[in-house]
Each structure stands twice: as C-alpha cells, then as structure tokens.
Design a protein around this motif. Structure first.
Motif, PDB file in Angstrom:
ATOM      1  N   ASP A 111      34.329  77.052  58.378  1.00 51.03           N
ATOM      2  CA  ASP A 111      35.724  76.678  58.143  1.00 51.03           C
ATOM      3  C   ASP A 111      36.627  77.156  59.276  1.00 51.03           C
ATOM      4  O   ASP A 111      37.660  76.548  59.567  1.00 51.03           O
ATOM      5  CB  ASP A 111      36.218  77.206  56.798  1.00 51.03           C
ATOM      6  CG  ASP A 111      36.096  78.726  56.671  1.00 51.03           C
ATOM      7  OD1 ASP A 111      35.470  79.343  57.548  1.00 51.03           O
ATOM      8  OD2 ASP A 111      36.621  79.271  55.684  1.00 51.03           O
ATOM      9  N   SER A 112      36.230  78.228  59.959  1.00 46.40           N
ATOM     10  CA  SER A 112      36.999  78.693  61.117  1.00 46.40           C
ATOM     11  C   SER A 112      36.817  77.747  62.299  1.00 46.40           C
ATOM     12  O   SER A 112      37.767  77.452  63.030  1.00 46.40           O
ATOM     13  CB  SER A 112      36.559  80.107  61.509  1.00 46.40           C
ATOM     14  OG  SER A 112      36.836  81.030  60.478  1.00 46.40           O
ATOM     15  N   GLN A 139      36.285  74.610  62.113  1.00 52.37           N
ATOM     16  CA  GLN A 139      37.004  73.364  61.846  1.00 52.37           C
ATOM     17  C   GLN A 139      38.491  73.475  62.165  1.00 52.37           C
ATOM     18  O   GLN A 139      39.146  72.466  62.413  1.00 52.37           O
ATOM     19  CB  GLN A 139      36.820  72.960  60.384  1.00 52.37           C
ATOM     20  CG  GLN A 139      35.403  72.491  60.072  1.00 52.37           C
ATOM     21  CD  GLN A 139      35.225  72.157  58.605  1.00 52.37           C
ATOM     22  OE1 GLN A 139      35.797  72.809  57.740  1.00 52.37           O
ATOM     23  NE2 GLN A 139      34.427  71.140  58.326  1.00 52.37           N
ATOM     24  N   LYS A 140      39.013  74.677  62.190  1.00 47.73           N
ATOM     25  CA  LYS A 140      40.430  74.875  62.480  1.00 47.73           C
ATOM     26  C   LYS A 140      40.723  74.966  63.967  1.00 47.73           C
ATOM     27  O   LYS A 140      41.883  74.924  64.384  1.00 47.73           O
ATOM     28  CB  LYS A 140      40.916  76.153  61.789  1.00 47.73           C
ATOM     29  CG  LYS A 140      40.875  76.076  60.266  1.00 47.73           C
ATOM     30  CD  LYS A 140      41.245  77.411  59.644  1.00 47.73           C
ATOM     31  CE  LYS A 140      41.112  77.359  58.117  1.00 47.73           C
ATOM     32  NZ  LYS A 140      41.396  78.683  57.499  1.00 47.73           N
ATOM     33  N   LEU A 141      39.661  75.122  64.761  1.00 45.44           N
ATOM     34  CA  LEU A 141      39.866  75.237  66.201  1.00 45.44           C
ATOM     35  C   LEU A 141      40.190  73.885  66.805  1.00 45.44           C
ATOM     36  O   LEU A 141      39.651  72.857  66.382  1.00 45.44           O
ATOM     37  CB  LEU A 141      38.612  75.814  66.868  1.00 45.44           C
ATOM     38  CG  LEU A 141      38.214  77.232  66.457  1.00 45.44           C
ATOM     39  CD1 LEU A 141      36.888  77.613  67.120  1.00 45.44           C
ATOM     40  CD2 LEU A 141      39.306  78.226  66.846  1.00 45.44           C
ATOM     41  N   SER A 142      41.058  73.880  67.789  1.00 43.12           N
ATOM     42  CA  SER A 142      41.366  72.632  68.500  1.00 43.12           C
ATOM     43  C   SER A 142      40.493  72.555  69.737  1.00 43.12           C
ATOM     44  O   SER A 142      40.044  73.563  70.272  1.00 43.12           O
ATOM     45  CB  SER A 142      42.841  72.591  68.900  1.00 43.12           C
ATOM     46  OG  SER A 142      43.140  73.658  69.774  1.00 43.12           O
TER      47      SER A 142
END
Length: 243
Positions: free
Chosen positions: A12-13, A15-18
C-alpha cells in the motif's frame, strides 16, 4: 538501494508513490556490459539477422501543452546551441503543431529512433540481414488512437480474432501477409517468400522501410528522417559531453 530493501516496502505504500515509466537502457554489466555504441564499435554485438520497426503512432500524448513562447524557451534550455535545429525538426508555432511535435518526439525517443538506430548500427557493423518496417494501419473503431503501440501484434501473429473489432477483408489479408513475413524471418532470417511483396534489406544510403498498411505493402522513404537526423546529432553531442 537493493531488491531486499524494495521487498520490505508494504504494497500500500508503494501504491502511494508517484513515478513514471521510462524505457531507458541500463548498463548492468551482464546483458549490457557497456553502452550500445561501444559494443557495435568494437564488433561485440550479437551479430544476427534483425527485423525491427515502429508504429506510426507509437507514442504517448503529452499531458500539458505549452504555448509557442514556452515551447521555444524549453527547447533553448534543453538543447542549447541545437535549439534552432530542434525547432526545425519538431516545430512549435501553434498549439496543434506543438502537440504533434511533442507526440512525435515521444514516439521517436521511445521506439522509432531506437529501432532506426539499431538497424543502422547493425547494417554498418554487422554481417547479417536487417529488415525495418513502419506499421501504419489504424484498427477499425480505434481511429482516435491511430496505429498505436502494440497494435501491430495481432497482425504479425495472425490472431485478429482475439481483438473484438469489425475487421475488414483487407485487414485479414494484411494479417496473412505480416504473419507470413514474421514466420519466414523466424525460420530463415529473411521475411520474404513466394507471393509476398518484396521486403528489401535496410540500407543507410536509401533509408527506406517496409510500409505495412491495408492499401499497400511496399518500400517507402522514412518520412521523419529529419527528426531522426536531429536526434542523431543530439545524442552524439550528449556522448561527447560524457567523455
């Protein structure tokens, strides 16, 4: 810094990265022990027959289109003394022109110029046949996308039936022709065969490629050669800066 560190990051971390996709080569010391130009210069490439090419719309549209003033300023900042040559190859006098040029630059940098450069290096330094194509067919119902990335694959593998579109008899004929080319090449290193339109060897002097479309399959001059010439010059400049 390592694959072990990456595996410790929760999904989930991640997935938050750009981030963004980049089709750049990595000199890993194994598959690519050094840069490609050095490999070919020293005759260290795998010297095999090559079939390569690109699709007419083999790129991704730009998100934000600058105005003409910013487009020129961006060119000056990135290309410096080569900015005027860039603007001749990729003009930007109107919004539509800028959009077209940025799309073309993306296509060339990621796919088209790369394939062209590989063919050129193999032709000048190798001893096996090189065949280059330009796929130009826009699939029926997909007009807004043009001949987009990967759209040649159902033709080359003769499996149009896996793509639920209103295929014409001309599409099916093109698929027959292209799949014959690909099978012949896989067998012999030469795509040509009986009753197929002749696919001539790539020549740096002629710079012609096999145009693959439903209305014709024939050798045609590269229409974006001026863009390729600029990228050749710019890449030479970048390589010289690294020395």
């Amino acid at each position: 810094s390592s694959i072990e560190t990456l595996r410790k990051i929760p999904a989930d971390s991640l997935q938050k990265l750009s981030g963004s996709f980049a089709a750049s080569t990595v000199i890993d010391g194994y598959v690519l022990p050094k840069d490609v130009y050095s490999i070919f210069k020293n005759d260290e490439q795998n010297d095999v027959a090559v079939l390569t090419g690109w699709n007419a719309d083999d790129g991704f549209p730009s998100g934000n289109i600058p105005d003409a003033k910013k487009y020129a300023a961006d060119a000056k900042e990135k290309y410096g003394a080569l900015a005027n040559e860039y603007l001749q190859a990729f003009p930007g006098n109107t919004t539509d022109e800028i959009s077209t040029s940025l799309f073309a630059l993306n296509r060339d940098n990621l796919f088209a110029w790369q394939a062209y450069t590989w063919a050129k290096l193999q032709t000048t330094k190798g001893h096996h046949n090189v065949y280059v194509y330009l796929f130009n067919r826009t699939a029926p119902g997909e007009e807004k996308y043009g001949a987009f990335h990967s759209s040649e694959i159902p033709f080359a593998l003769d499996n149009l039936h896996t793509w639920n579109l209103e295929w014409t008899d001309a599409d099916k004929k093109l698929a027959d022709i292209m799949s014959d080319y690909w099978v012949n090449f896989a067998k012999t290193g030469n795509p040509n065969g009986a009753s197929l339109p002749e696919w001539k060897l790539f020549s740096v002097a002629e710079n012609k490629v096999m145009n693959l479309n439903i209305d014709e399959q024939s050798m045609q001059p590269i229409s974006v050669k001026n863009q390729f010439d600029f990228l050749d010059k710019y890449q030479s400049y970048l390589r010289a800066k690294k020395k």
